[in-house]
Write a protein that holds these residues in place. Structure first.
Motif, short mmCIF file in Angstrom:
data_model
loop_
_atom_site.label_atom_id
_atom_site.label_comp_id
_atom_site.label_asym_id
_atom_site.label_seq_id
_atom_site.Cartn_x
_atom_site.Cartn_y
_atom_site.Cartn_z
N PRO A 108 -7.08 9.54 -0.38
CA PRO A 108 -6.17 10.08 -1.41
C PRO A 108 -4.68 9.59 -1.19
N HIS A 109 -4.51 8.96 -0.34
CA HIS A 109 -3.19 8.68 -0.06
C HIS A 109 -2.40 7.55 -0.89
N ILE A 110 -3.27 6.75 -1.54
CA ILE A 110 -2.73 5.71 -2.26
C ILE A 110 -2.95 5.67 -3.69
N ILE A 111 -4.36 6.03 -3.80
CA ILE A 111 -4.91 6.21 -5.15
C ILE A 111 -5.35 7.66 -5.40
N ASP A 112 -5.08 8.06 -6.49
CA ASP A 112 -5.31 9.68 -6.88
C ASP A 112 -6.67 9.72 -6.94
N GLY A 115 -8.78 10.24 -10.34
CA GLY A 115 -8.40 9.15 -11.42
C GLY A 115 -9.84 8.49 -11.70
N VAL A 116 -9.85 7.38 -12.74
CA VAL A 116 -10.97 6.61 -12.88
C VAL A 116 -11.15 5.53 -11.85
N GLN A 117 -10.13 5.11 -11.33
CA GLN A 117 -10.16 4.30 -10.28
C GLN A 117 -11.02 4.66 -8.97
N ALA A 118 -10.34 6.11 -8.49
CA ALA A 118 -11.15 6.69 -7.49
C ALA A 118 -12.51 6.96 -7.75
N GLN A 119 -12.76 7.26 -8.87
CA GLN A 119 -14.20 7.46 -9.26
C GLN A 119 -15.05 6.41 -9.28
N LEU A 120 -14.57 5.18 -9.57
CA LEU A 120 -15.26 3.81 -9.41
C LEU A 120 -15.69 3.65 -7.91
N LEU A 121 -15.02 4.01 -6.96
CA LEU A 121 -15.41 4.04 -5.46
C LEU A 121 -16.23 5.21 -5.07
N THR A 122 -15.95 6.21 -5.45
CA THR A 122 -16.98 7.37 -4.94
C THR A 122 -18.24 7.51 -5.64
N ARG A 123 -18.08 7.25 -7.04
CA ARG A 123 -19.54 7.43 -7.65
C ARG A 123 -20.36 6.11 -7.93
N VAL A 124 -19.59 4.95 -8.14
CA VAL A 124 -20.33 3.69 -8.28
C VAL A 124 -20.69 3.02 -6.96
N TYR A 125 -19.73 3.08 -6.06
CA TYR A 125 -19.77 2.49 -4.65
C TYR A 125 -20.19 3.48 -3.66
N ARG A 126 -20.35 4.57 -3.90
CA ARG A 126 -20.61 5.81 -3.17
C ARG A 126 -19.73 5.64 -1.91
N SER A 127 -18.45 5.73 -2.04
CA SER A 127 -17.51 5.72 -1.18
C SER A 127 -17.40 4.44 -0.09
N ASP A 128 -18.03 3.49 -0.41
CA ASP A 128 -18.15 2.27 0.50
C ASP A 128 -16.67 1.54 -0.14
N ASP A 153 8.89 -4.55 3.52
CA ASP A 153 8.71 -3.63 2.71
C ASP A 153 7.73 -2.44 3.06
N ARG A 154 7.12 -2.58 4.07
CA ARG A 154 6.10 -1.41 4.78
C ARG A 154 5.37 -0.60 3.70
N LYS A 155 4.67 -1.47 2.70
CA LYS A 155 3.91 -1.03 2.00
C LYS A 155 2.33 -0.69 2.57
N PRO A 156 2.16 0.51 2.49
CA PRO A 156 0.66 0.61 2.96
C PRO A 156 -0.22 0.06 1.97
N GLY A 157 -1.40 -0.09 2.72
CA GLY A 157 -2.65 -0.59 1.63
C GLY A 157 -2.56 -2.10 1.15
N LYS A 158 -2.72 -2.56 0.28
CA LYS A 158 -3.03 -4.01 0.01
C LYS A 158 -1.58 -4.65 0.05
N ARG A 189 6.27 1.66 -2.30
CA ARG A 189 6.00 3.31 -1.84
C ARG A 189 4.85 3.65 -2.49
N ASN A 190 4.14 2.74 -2.99
CA ASN A 190 2.60 3.04 -3.62
C ASN A 190 2.86 3.93 -4.93
N GLU A 191 4.28 3.47 -5.82
CA GLU A 191 4.13 4.21 -6.83
C GLU A 191 3.91 3.42 -8.02
#
Length: 288
Positions: A108-112, A115-128, A153-158, A189-191
């Motif tokens: 949850p640190h980068i993506i809410d 949100g829909v984007q997170a549900q794609l991961l958790t529901r369609v890709y089973r959190s993989d 820049d010290r950006k976490p994530g991609k 800052r992942n905003e």
């Protein structure tokens, strides 16, 4: 959709009043002609006849104004738009997923995680997350990136950012495409921030991609502008729905995009919408 909610809207009562009064007016013309031709017919039954007219007129007005599913069919092009209260991921056909231009997937640190984007991961890709990231990387191989974040820049994530409107199409299951479109810009800052111009550009790119790869299947999209886009303060859900529908119809008139567009609304959002006004708007999109 909740009928009780629609019955409280001014548009319902305005339409009910208009249709009822129009019906009474028609009966009045009929009554005047009858009275002129048969002057002794109406007086004995006058009060009962009047009560009957008012009752029938009210029933007619109620039938004409009664809330119905919010949907509209079009002949040019041959397509439909439905506004659906429900779950985006339970809709048939292909699905549009709004993402940031870095296509980050970590929750949850980068993506809410709500949100829909997170549900794609958790529901369609089973959190993989690795599997989803690989699918996105493959889809983006032919896309030119816009910039790369640096160590400073010290950006976490991609670390790679693509132009707003970039579409990465993935197919985790047979005959169901997910059009992942970058409609918000991510900073170090992942905003995430979005603009109405960026949303419009992103939608147009989605329709182009759907036209090319969607096989005419229905497309479902959630209301855009809230969440990470952070433009809901001047782009509320009611306007967002009209914006999506308008963009879809403009694109469809150039060349058909799909057989149907479902604009999917969560219940908590739907409770604050004027569905009758939205139905009137969809109707106004028919060619004159």
């Amino acid at each position: 959709m909740s009928i009780g909610r629609d019955l409280t809207k001014r548009r319902f009562w305005a339409k009910f009043s208009t249709q009822t009064l129009a019906s009474i007016g028609l009966f009045a013309i009929f009554t005047g002609i009858t009275d002129a031709l048969f002057p002794n017919f109406l007086p004995p039954i006058g009060p009962y006849f009047l009560a009957g007219i008012v009752t029938v007129a009210a029933i007619y007005g109620l039938i004409r104004a009664w809330p119905r599913p919010v949907e509209q069919s079009y002949s040019s092009p041959n397509t439909e738009i439905h506004i659906v209260e429900g779950d985006l991921f339970e809709q048939d056909g292909n699905i549009v997923i709004g993402m940031t231009n870095t296509f980050d997937t970590e929750i949850p640190h980068i993506i809410d995680e709500r949100g829909v984007q997170a549900q794609l991961l958790t529901r369609v890709y089973r959190s993989d997350r690795k599997k989803l990231d690989n699918a996105l990387e493959t889809a983006l191989e032919s896309q030119a990136f816009e910039e790369k974040f640096t160590v400073e820049d010290r950006k976490p994530g991609k670390q790679v950012a693509y132009p707003i409107g970039t579409v990465a199409t993935i197919e985790p299951s047979v005959r169901k495409l997910y059009f992942c479109v970058a409609y918000t810009k991510m900073n170090s800052r992942n905003e995430a921030r979005g603009t109405i111009d960026g949303v419009w550009r992103s939608l147009n790119n989605v329709w182009d991609e759907a036209r090319t790869r969607g096989n005419g299947d229905p497309i479902s999209i959630a209301v855009v502008g809230g969440g990470q886009a952070r433009i809901s303060q001047y782009f509320p859900a009611q306007d967002s729905i009209r914006f999506i529908a308008l963009s879809y119809m403009f694109s469809s008139r150039r060349e058909k995009v799909s057989s149907r567009l479902n604009i999917v609304v969560e219940k908590r959002v739907a409770d604050n919408l004027d569905m009758l006004e939205l139905q009137a708007f969809l109707k106004s999109l028919r060619p004159s």
